[in-house]
Motif scaffolding. Structure first.
Motif, PDB file in Angstrom:
ATOM      1  N   ARG A   1      -2.475  -9.862 -10.195  1.00  0.00           N
ATOM      2  CA  ARG A   1      -1.854 -10.885  -9.353  1.00  0.00           C
ATOM      3  C   ARG A   1      -0.502 -10.413  -8.795  1.00  0.00           C
ATOM      4  O   ARG A   1       0.454 -11.186  -8.683  1.00  0.00           O
ATOM      5  N   LEU A   2      -0.494  -9.111  -8.436  1.00  0.00           N
ATOM      6  CA  LEU A   2       0.709  -8.519  -7.844  1.00  0.00           C
ATOM      7  C   LEU A   2       0.414  -7.897  -6.482  1.00  0.00           C
ATOM      8  O   LEU A   2       1.134  -7.013  -6.023  1.00  0.00           O
ATOM      9  N   ALA A   3      -0.658  -8.334  -5.832  1.00  0.00           N
ATOM     10  CA  ALA A   3      -0.989  -7.838  -4.494  1.00  0.00           C
ATOM     11  C   ALA A   3      -1.696  -8.951  -3.725  1.00  0.00           C
ATOM     12  O   ALA A   3      -2.388  -9.784  -4.313  1.00  0.00           O
TER      13      ALA A   3
ATOM     14  N   GLY B   1       5.515  -5.303   7.211  1.00  0.00           N
ATOM     15  CA  GLY B   1       5.612  -4.321   6.125  1.00  0.00           C
ATOM     16  C   GLY B   1       7.036  -3.845   5.912  1.00  0.00           C
ATOM     17  O   GLY B   1       7.494  -3.718   4.775  1.00  0.00           O
ATOM     18  N   ASP B   2       7.744  -3.594   7.014  1.00  0.00           N
ATOM     19  CA  ASP B   2       9.148  -3.168   6.904  1.00  0.00           C
ATOM     20  C   ASP B   2       9.989  -4.276   6.262  1.00  0.00           C
ATOM     21  O   ASP B   2      10.831  -4.004   5.401  1.00  0.00           O
ATOM     22  N   TYR B   3       9.758  -5.506   6.699  1.00  0.00           N
ATOM     23  CA  TYR B   3      10.492  -6.630   6.112  1.00  0.00           C
ATOM     24  C   TYR B   3      10.160  -6.756   4.626  1.00  0.00           C
ATOM     25  O   TYR B   3      11.058  -6.906   3.795  1.00  0.00           O
ATOM     26  N   TRP B   4       8.879  -6.687   4.287  1.00  0.00           N
ATOM     27  CA  TRP B   4       8.436  -6.800   2.895  1.00  0.00           C
ATOM     28  C   TRP B   4       9.163  -5.794   2.019  1.00  0.00           C
ATOM     29  O   TRP B   4       9.701  -6.138   0.965  1.00  0.00           O
TER      30      TRP B   4
ATOM     31  N   GLY C   1       1.018  -1.604   2.127  1.00  0.00           N
ATOM     32  CA  GLY C   1      -0.175  -0.774   2.205  1.00  0.00           C
ATOM     33  C   GLY C   1      -0.286   0.063   3.463  1.00  0.00           C
ATOM     34  O   GLY C   1      -1.128   0.963   3.530  1.00  0.00           O
ATOM     35  N   GLY C   2       0.541  -0.185   4.450  1.00  0.00           N
ATOM     36  CA  GLY C   2       0.517   0.632   5.665  1.00  0.00           C
ATOM     37  C   GLY C   2       0.798   2.098   5.408  1.00  0.00           C
ATOM     38  O   GLY C   2       0.429   2.957   6.206  1.00  0.00           O
TER      39      GLY C   2
ATOM     40  N   ASN D   1      -2.714  -4.542   5.901  1.00  0.00           N
ATOM     41  CA  ASN D   1      -2.558  -5.959   5.578  1.00  0.00           C
ATOM     42  C   ASN D   1      -2.311  -6.192   4.089  1.00  0.00           C
ATOM     43  O   ASN D   1      -2.337  -7.321   3.618  1.00  0.00           O
ATOM     44  N   HIS D   2      -2.014  -5.132   3.352  1.00  0.00           N
ATOM     45  CA  HIS D   2      -1.828  -5.178   1.895  1.00  0.00           C
ATOM     46  C   HIS D   2      -0.332  -5.153   1.557  1.00  0.00           C
ATOM     47  O   HIS D   2       0.404  -4.288   2.019  1.00  0.00           O
TER      48      HIS D   2
END
Length: 114
Positions: free
Chosen positions: A60-62, A84-87, A97-98, A104-105
């Motif tokens: 439960r970490l993805a 992704g950059d913001y994440w 995941g990129g 989209n991960h």
């Protein structure tokens, strides 16, 4: 101090909330993809070469997020890059995941896994 799995799960949920808010603030829409993966599903996907038996989804970490820009579903890694950059800016353990072909991960490291 090392965080427990449960502590990481709580942080992950908070950060996913921030990511969702950010996406909508940019005028995008999201739907949920896979957030939890059972051991059986992980094994099945690994056998197909589409995942790993030791996926962070199982912990439960993805989460996989489906991105819509101007109402159109965008599956490309490049479309997810701003998210992704913001994440990755939110916490040192956030991984996108990129970097490994799964745009989209969004995940949170644990036990050496990304």
């Amino acid at each position: 101090m090392s965080l427990t799995l449960r502590q990481k799960q709580s942080i992950f949920v908070q950060l996913v909330g921030r990511l969702i808010h950010y996406a909508y603030s940019q005028g995008h829409e999201l739907t949920f993809g896979e957030a939890h993966r059972s051991p059986e599903e992980a094994a099945r996907l690994a056998a197909l070469g589409k995942g790993t038996k030791n996926s962070l989804h199982g912990d439960r970490l993805a989460i996989d997020l489906n991105l819509f820009i101007n109402g159109t579903y965008r599956r490309s890694t490049e479309a997810h890059r701003p998210l992704g950059d913001y994440w990755e800016s939110l916490h040192p353990d956030c991984r996108w995941g990129g970097h490994f072909g799964d745009g989209n991960h969004y995940s949170f490291t644990h036990g050496g896994r990304k």
